[in-house]
Design an enzyme around this catalytic site. Sequence first.
Site, short mmCIF file in Angstrom:
data_model
loop_
_atom_site.label_atom_id
_atom_site.label_comp_id
_atom_site.label_asym_id
_atom_site.label_seq_id
_atom_site.Cartn_x
_atom_site.Cartn_y
_atom_site.Cartn_z
N GLY A 20 0.83 -1.21 0.00
CA GLY A 20 0.00 0.00 0.00
C GLY A 20 0.86 1.25 0.00
O GLY A 20 0.53 2.24 0.65
N GLY A 21 1.95 1.21 -0.77
CA GLY A 21 2.94 2.30 -0.73
C GLY A 21 2.65 3.46 -1.66
O GLY A 21 3.41 4.43 -1.68
N ASP A 70 -3.42 -6.68 -6.27
CA ASP A 70 -4.60 -6.59 -5.41
C ASP A 70 -4.35 -7.52 -4.22
O ASP A 70 -4.41 -8.74 -4.35
CB ASP A 70 -5.86 -7.02 -6.18
CG ASP A 70 -7.11 -6.86 -5.33
OD1 ASP A 70 -6.99 -6.71 -4.09
OD2 ASP A 70 -8.22 -6.90 -5.90
N ASN A 97 1.32 -2.40 5.42
CA ASN A 97 0.65 -1.10 5.65
C ASN A 97 -0.72 -0.99 5.00
O ASN A 97 -1.61 -0.32 5.54
CB ASN A 97 1.59 0.01 5.12
CG ASN A 97 0.88 1.32 4.90
OD1 ASN A 97 0.60 2.05 5.86
ND2 ASN A 97 0.57 1.64 3.65
N SER A 149 -4.13 -0.01 14.28
CA SER A 149 -4.81 1.28 14.43
C SER A 149 -5.35 1.41 15.85
O SER A 149 -5.77 0.40 16.44
CB SER A 149 -5.98 1.37 13.45
OG SER A 149 -6.75 2.52 13.70
N TYR A 162 -13.41 -3.87 10.29
CA TYR A 162 -12.10 -3.20 10.26
C TYR A 162 -11.45 -3.26 11.63
O TYR A 162 -10.27 -3.58 11.77
CB TYR A 162 -12.28 -1.75 9.79
CG TYR A 162 -11.03 -0.89 9.80
CD1 TYR A 162 -10.09 -0.99 8.78
CD2 TYR A 162 -10.80 0.04 10.81
CE1 TYR A 162 -8.95 -0.19 8.77
CE2 TYR A 162 -9.68 0.85 10.82
CZ TYR A 162 -8.75 0.73 9.79
OH TYR A 162 -7.62 1.53 9.80
N ALA A 165 -10.13 -6.64 12.35
CA ALA A 165 -8.87 -6.88 11.63
C ALA A 165 -7.71 -6.18 12.32
O ALA A 165 -6.63 -6.75 12.48
CB ALA A 165 -9.00 -6.38 10.18
N LYS A 166 -7.93 -4.94 12.75
CA LYS A 166 -6.83 -4.17 13.36
C LYS A 166 -6.43 -4.75 14.71
O LYS A 166 -5.26 -4.73 15.07
CB LYS A 166 -7.24 -2.70 13.47
CG LYS A 166 -7.28 -1.99 12.12
CD LYS A 166 -5.91 -2.00 11.48
CE LYS A 166 -5.88 -1.43 10.09
NZ LYS A 166 -4.56 -1.53 9.45
N1 LIG Z 1 -4.91 7.57 8.27
C1 LIG Z 1 -5.29 7.25 9.50
O1 LIG Z 1 -5.89 8.06 10.22
C2 LIG Z 1 -4.94 5.90 10.08
C3 LIG Z 1 -5.28 5.69 11.42
C4 LIG Z 1 -5.00 4.47 12.00
C5 LIG Z 1 -4.40 3.47 11.26
N2 LIG Z 1 -4.09 3.70 9.95
C6 LIG Z 1 -3.47 2.59 9.23
O2 LIG Z 1 -2.29 3.02 8.56
C7 LIG Z 1 -2.15 2.31 7.32
C8 LIG Z 1 -2.09 3.29 6.18
O3 LIG Z 1 -3.29 4.07 6.20
P1 LIG Z 1 -3.51 5.32 5.23
O4 LIG Z 1 -4.40 6.25 5.95
O5 LIG Z 1 -2.22 5.79 4.67
O6 LIG Z 1 -4.38 4.62 4.06
P2 LIG Z 1 -4.63 5.13 2.55
O7 LIG Z 1 -6.00 4.65 2.21
O8 LIG Z 1 -4.33 6.56 2.42
O9 LIG Z 1 -3.57 4.26 1.74
C9 LIG Z 1 -3.68 2.87 1.69
C10 LIG Z 1 -2.99 2.37 0.46
O10 LIG Z 1 -3.30 0.97 0.33
C11 LIG Z 1 -3.69 0.73 -1.00
N3 LIG Z 1 -4.64 -0.39 -1.08
C12 LIG Z 1 -5.92 -0.40 -0.63
N4 LIG Z 1 -6.50 -1.56 -0.95
C13 LIG Z 1 -5.56 -2.30 -1.62
C14 LIG Z 1 -5.56 -3.59 -2.22
N5 LIG Z 1 -6.66 -4.37 -2.22
N6 LIG Z 1 -4.43 -4.03 -2.79
C15 LIG Z 1 -3.33 -3.25 -2.82
N7 LIG Z 1 -3.28 -2.02 -2.28
C16 LIG Z 1 -4.38 -1.55 -1.69
C17 LIG Z 1 -4.35 2.03 -1.47
O11 LIG Z 1 -4.39 2.12 -2.89
C18 LIG Z 1 -3.47 3.07 -0.81
O12 LIG Z 1 -2.36 3.42 -1.64
C19 LIG Z 1 -3.36 1.38 7.25
O13 LIG Z 1 -3.00 0.11 7.74
C20 LIG Z 1 -4.38 2.03 8.15
O14 LIG Z 1 -5.32 1.11 8.67
C21 LIG Z 1 -4.35 4.89 9.35
#
Ligand SMILES: NC(=O)c1ccc[n+]([C@@H]2O[C@H](COP(=O)([O-])OP(=O)(O)OC[C@H]3O[C@@H](n4cnc5c(N)ncnc54)[C@H](O)[C@@H]3O)[C@@H](O)[C@H]2O)c1
Length: 255
Positions: A20-21, A70, A97, A149, A162, A165-166
């Site tokens: 998810g980079g 995916d 991630n 999370s 969700y 999972a977390k």
């Molecule tokens: N942003 C927040 O407030 C927050 C809070 C707590 C935890 N997190 C955790 O941090 C991590 C990153 O979160 P974020 O906010 O940057 O998310 P984001 O949605 O901005 O980015 C996630 C990335 O994962 C990719 N992705 C999604 N589904 C996919 C799939 N099926 N196959 C391949 N790639 C896929 C997306 O295209 C995206 O580039 C996650 O694990 C999220 O649960 C985020």
Amino acid sequence: MPKSSPFYGDLAGKAVLVTGGASGIGASLVGAFCGQGARVGFLDIDAAAAEALIATLAKGGHTPAFLACDLRDAAAVTEAVTAMGERLGGLDILVNNAARDDRQDIDALTPESWDESQAVNLRHFFFAAQAALPFMRAAGGGAIVNFSSIAYLLNMGDIPAYATAKAGIVGLTRSLAGRLGPENIRVNCILPGMIVTERQKQLWLTEQSIARMVERQCLKRALAPQDLVGPCLFLASSASGGMTAQSIIVDGGAT
Ligand SMILES: NC(=O)c1ccc[n+]([C@@H]2O[C@H](COP(=O)([O-])OP(=O)(O)OC[C@H]3O[C@@H](n4cnc5c(N)ncnc54)[C@H](O)[C@@H]3O)[C@@H](O)[C@H]2O)c1
């Protein structure tokens, strides 16, 4: 937010894979590991966002490798992680991630949508780690950083699958740490709080909800993806060489 990343010299030359980079926190991590001189690859479903990130990083002389994948497809995860390990010439660090924090109505969830949520938020964490193992074993060790999370600690009623999972990621982290410690592979976990990303702004966050969370936090500013960089680099580097099976909360003191 921190203006620059800390530097961990041992990360230079290391092979790092971020799932998810292409956007959000993951994109900051890809850029940060590149900045450490690591050999970086990332997986994402969003090829357009990935190409945009690669173009941005190329301006700074960095060329992370990308494979479209995916991650809901377990066989595709194994294939892509293996292919990336071969392309990078190894895998020393895996950052699990990728996730998708869809809101879920308790009355509307079906077995199919439940499984879909576990597939996008949990299952690939295990199968990416499993596929990375041969490379880490060949290198004599490695580090895995899993993104959980604080959401599952907040009793949020609109994310049952969700949140499950977390919470599961914390358990998975501890189980993998127990199994892999004897092989010198460390497994740790980060629990971000409210991180203001583009997706969060588009879908869930409002000025009011950001203000409410900042009020709840000890630190009176909204956190950004860059706030996860230091903790993740630390857990990936030998600076945390004595740490495994741990969870670090990065939420400005909200919990
Ligand atoms: N942003 C927040 O407030 C927050 C809070 C707590 C935890 N997190 C955790 O941090 C991590 C990153 O979160 P974020 O906010 O940057 O998310 P984001 O949605 O901005 O980015 C996630 C990335 O994962 C990719 N992705 C999604 N589904 C996919 C799939 N099926 N196959 C391949 N790639 C896929 C997306 O295209 C995206 O580039 C996650 O694990 C999220 O649960 C985020």
